[in-house]
Design a protein around this motif. Structure first.
Motif, short mmCIF file in Angstrom:
data_model
loop_
_atom_site.label_atom_id
_atom_site.label_comp_id
_atom_site.label_asym_id
_atom_site.label_seq_id
_atom_site.Cartn_x
_atom_site.Cartn_y
_atom_site.Cartn_z
N ILE A 52 0.85 -1.18 0.00
CA ILE A 52 0.00 0.00 0.00
C ILE A 52 0.89 1.23 0.00
CG2 ILE A 52 -0.20 -0.05 2.55
CD1 ILE A 52 -3.07 1.07 2.15
N THR A 53 0.60 2.15 -0.90
CA THR A 53 1.39 3.37 -0.98
C THR A 53 0.91 4.37 0.07
OG1 THR A 53 -0.11 4.35 -2.60
CG2 THR A 53 1.76 3.07 -3.45
N THR A 87 -2.77 3.48 -2.50
CA THR A 87 -3.05 2.59 -3.62
C THR A 87 -2.54 1.21 -3.24
OG1 THR A 87 -2.81 4.39 -5.23
CG2 THR A 87 -2.61 2.13 -6.05
N THR A 88 -3.36 0.20 -3.43
CA THR A 88 -2.98 -1.15 -3.02
C THR A 88 -2.64 -2.03 -4.22
OG1 THR A 88 -5.30 -1.83 -3.04
CG2 THR A 88 -4.40 -1.06 -0.94
N ASN A 89 -1.83 -3.03 -3.92
CA ASN A 89 -1.41 -3.98 -4.94
C ASN A 89 -1.35 -5.35 -4.28
OD1 ASN A 89 -0.35 -4.95 -7.41
ND2 ASN A 89 1.73 -4.80 -6.60
#
Length: 122
Positions: A51-52, A59-61
């Motif tokens: 998570i940024t 923003t998640t990845n």
């Protein structure tokens, strides 16, 4: 030096849930991103979720293998990131490492937690 303190690992049956926590000694807004990686015996360390810090909310990845089952989130006031793991599978068994990234691109530097064991029994 950034210190990361992890907690929440353990033994759970398949289909169960665990929540991992990672507290950072640095104000979370000074970091570019935080995330969780895992390493199973004989395998390379792989990204689980990240998570940024910005934009606000982050923003998640996610790794494809955990999408829909795991959720990463953070509490800015506590400088803590969480990984909620649901519907756990035996293949999720691994040591989970918290990661904090300071800076970007060629100037990025990664800090790592000590790791916490997650074991999922079938």
């Amino acid at each position: 030096q950034v210190q990361l303190v992890e907690s929440g690992g353990g033994l759970v049956q398949a289909g169960g849930s665990l929540r991992l926590s990672c507290a950072t000694s640095l104000n979370i807004f000074r970091l570019n991103a935080m995330g969780w990686y895992r390493q199973a015996p004989g395998k390379q360390r792989e990204l689980v979720a990240a998570i940024t810090t910005f934009p606000i909310g982050g923003t998640t990845n996610y790794a494809d293998s955990v999408k829909g089952r795991f959720t990463i989130s953070r509490d800015n006031a506590k400088n803590t990131v969480y990984l909620q793991m649901n519907s756990l599978k035996p293949e999720d068994t691994a040591v989970y490492f918290c990661n904090a990234r300071l800076g970007r691109g060629s100037e990025a530097y990664d800090y790592w937690g000590q790791g916490t064991q997650v074991t999922v029994s079938s």
